[in-house]
Design a protein around this motif. Structure first.
Motif, mmCIF file in Angstrom:
data_model
loop_
_atom_site.group_PDB
_atom_site.id
_atom_site.type_symbol
_atom_site.label_atom_id
_atom_site.label_comp_id
_atom_site.label_asym_id
_atom_site.label_seq_id
_atom_site.Cartn_x
_atom_site.Cartn_y
_atom_site.Cartn_z
ATOM 1 N N ASP A 1 0.834 -1.196 0.000
ATOM 2 C CA ASP A 1 0.000 0.000 0.000
ATOM 3 C C ASP A 1 0.869 1.246 0.000
ATOM 4 O O ASP A 1 1.973 1.226 0.563
ATOM 5 C CB ASP A 1 -0.944 0.013 1.204
ATOM 6 N N ILE A 2 0.342 2.324 -0.592
ATOM 7 C CA ILE A 2 1.126 3.561 -0.659
ATOM 8 C C ILE A 2 1.385 4.152 0.727
ATOM 9 O O ILE A 2 2.290 4.969 0.878
ATOM 10 C CB ILE A 2 0.453 4.641 -1.549
ATOM 11 N N PHE B 1 5.620 0.111 -6.729
ATOM 12 C CA PHE B 1 4.919 1.401 -6.743
ATOM 13 C C PHE B 1 5.119 2.178 -5.458
ATOM 14 O O PHE B 1 5.551 1.627 -4.435
ATOM 15 C CB PHE B 1 3.418 1.211 -7.003
ATOM 16 N N ALA B 2 4.757 3.464 -5.538
ATOM 17 C CA ALA B 2 4.735 4.332 -4.360
ATOM 18 C C ALA B 2 3.740 5.454 -4.614
ATOM 19 O O ALA B 2 3.335 5.695 -5.754
ATOM 20 C CB ALA B 2 6.128 4.919 -4.096
ATOM 21 N N GLY B 3 3.354 6.146 -3.550
ATOM 22 C CA GLY B 3 2.485 7.313 -3.694
ATOM 23 C C GLY B 3 3.312 8.539 -4.016
ATOM 24 O O GLY B 3 4.474 8.635 -3.618
ATOM 25 N N ILE C 1 10.387 8.773 -0.911
ATOM 26 C CA ILE C 1 9.667 8.056 -1.972
ATOM 27 C C ILE C 1 10.651 7.596 -3.050
ATOM 28 O O ILE C 1 10.564 6.463 -3.553
ATOM 29 C CB ILE C 1 8.582 8.971 -2.598
ATOM 30 N N ALA C 2 11.586 8.473 -3.400
ATOM 31 C CA ALA C 2 12.546 8.145 -4.463
ATOM 32 C C ALA C 2 13.394 6.930 -4.064
ATOM 33 O O ALA C 2 13.585 5.997 -4.853
ATOM 34 C CB ALA C 2 13.437 9.348 -4.760
ATOM 35 N N ALA C 3 13.871 6.922 -2.815
ATOM 36 C CA ALA C 3 14.714 5.805 -2.350
ATOM 37 C C ALA C 3 13.901 4.520 -2.275
ATOM 38 O O ALA C 3 14.374 3.428 -2.623
ATOM 39 C CB ALA C 3 15.311 6.143 -0.977
#
Ligand code: 1CP
Length: 359
Positions: free
Chosen positions: A74-75, A140-142, A185-187
């Motif tokens: 989940d995000i 994925f990520a938010g 988020i990037a990492a």
């Protein structure tokens, strides 16, 4: 071609034997296997277990034949890694505590440790082992704004009173939250990308702000997320989904992503105009955008709707009837599949996409 080859070909604008397809939220509540596991485990137990998450991720591949598996997670999970408490409460939805509403709250957030031991990364590895090279595997990520709305609100509330108040009275704190999230988020995405064929950013609340406000407040942190991700991982394809793509298209079209996943409110023919300046390999890949509500129909109804959607989509991407399949298109839904979807209708959708030859 295998599903994985199709997805990779579409991401590179190469020809495909049939159009590749997967569905957002495909690993979820409409599937009987998911429901059976969910009856015995809480959502948090499921996302904390590599074995359960792997089983749930693989179910739509086995039963529907989709070309890509998106990892079941989940995000909102990264908030736990930042020191917040996260729970999913029956009838309420996700709850984050304590919410982040002041500059002091931002300053209190913990350091984020991101390595291969994360459950999401271990699940990606285990899904790959299970599926081999047959199926593409997606992480994925938010996106910063979408995650910030949950952090500020603390729980699902369509009116978002705390987020609205912060926007009006203290936008600097909102910006501070998004700036803090960008490298996290990037990492987190880059760690997943080591074991994924592509990764996707979910900007599910892109329609919350007028375009000018989105551009001024939210875009810088999104751009920074993508810049850092690209620095950490120059190669793995990155897709950007936005609920509200029509709203933000003019300001995201130049971002360094490989493709855009569009919601059903932006027809593909318009998406081509506002996101893709020219034909050929220069244009970004498009993903989408069958209306998920239409999947609630009977299997026969879905076949008809899907066929006309595919004809219109192919035409929008430069392939009128009789001219074969367009490149650079991954068929998907405009938003997540709903829990009411009959699995037989989801199967009919996937089969119709795979049978489509643009006669
Ligand atoms: O069984 C249950 O009650 C839990 C339902 C559920 C599921 C199956 C939640 C709670 N999250 C998920 C999994 C999930 N979430 C996936 C799995 C992989 C797949 O797609 O198959 C993904 C990609 C997400 C992403 C996600 N979570 C988004 C972005 C996509 C979107 O729909 O816009 C968002 C906004 C969330 C937050 C979230 N998690 C869960 C719920 C019910 C929500 C929405 C809360 C709200 O805003 O009301």
């Amino acid at each position: 071609m295998t599903g994985r080859e199709r997805i990779l070909a579409a991401l590179n604008h190469q020809p495909v034997d049939v159009l590749p397809v997967w569905m957002m939220r495909q690993a979820g509540r409409y599937l009987p296997g998911y429901q059976a596991l969910r009856a015995r485990h809480s959502f948090m137990q499921m996302v904390s277990s590599v074995d359960l998450s792997t089983e749930i991720t693989v179910e739509p591949v086995d039963t529907l034949g989709v070309d890509a598996a998106i990892v079941f997670h989940d995000i909102l999970i990264p908030f736990e890694l930042l020191g917040l408490e996260l729970d999913f409460i029956e009838g309420v939805g996700p709850v984050l505590a304590p919410p982040i509403r002041t500059a002091a709250d931002v300053a209190r957030l913990g350091a984020f440790a991101c390595d291969d031991e994360l459950v999401v990364v271990q699940t990606l590895k285990s899904v790959r082992e299970k599926l081999g090279e047959q199926t593409a595997v997606l992480g994925f990520a938010g996106a910063p704004l979408t995650l910030a709305t949950y952090a500020v609100e603390g729980r699902s509330d369509k009116k978002r009173p705390h987020f609205r108040a912060m926007l009006r009275d203290d936008p600097d704190t909102l910006i501070a939250i998004m700036n803090l999230l960008a490298p996290v988020i990037a990492a987190y995405l880059a760690q997943q990308a080591r074991h994924a064929d592509a990764v996707q950013l979910f900007e599910s609340h892109a329609d919350l702000l007028p375009r000018e406000d989105y551009e001024r407040l939210a875009l810088p942190a999104l751009r920074e997320t993508i810049r850092i991700f690209r620095e950490l991982d120059p190669d793995t394809p990155l897709l950007l989904f936005a609920q509200g793509m029509r709203n933000i298209a003019p300001c995201v079209r130049d971002l360094a992503v490989n493709g855009f996943s569009i919601d059903q409110h932006l027809p593909l023919c318009e998406a081509v105009e506002c996101l893709c300046p020219g034909p050929g390999p220069g244009r970004p890949v498009l993903q989408g955008n069958f209306d998920p509500q239409k999947l609630c129909a009977t299997a026969n109804g879905v076949v008809q709707d899907a066929e006309s959607f595919l004809r219109a989509g192919a035409e929008a991407l430069g392939h009128p009837p009789g001219t074969g399949l367009p490149t650079g298109w991954i068929v998907n839904l405009g938003h997540g599949i709903t829990p009411k979807t009959p699995p037989a209708s989801a199967l009919a959708f996937v089969e119709t996409v795979h049978a489509f030859s643009n006669p």
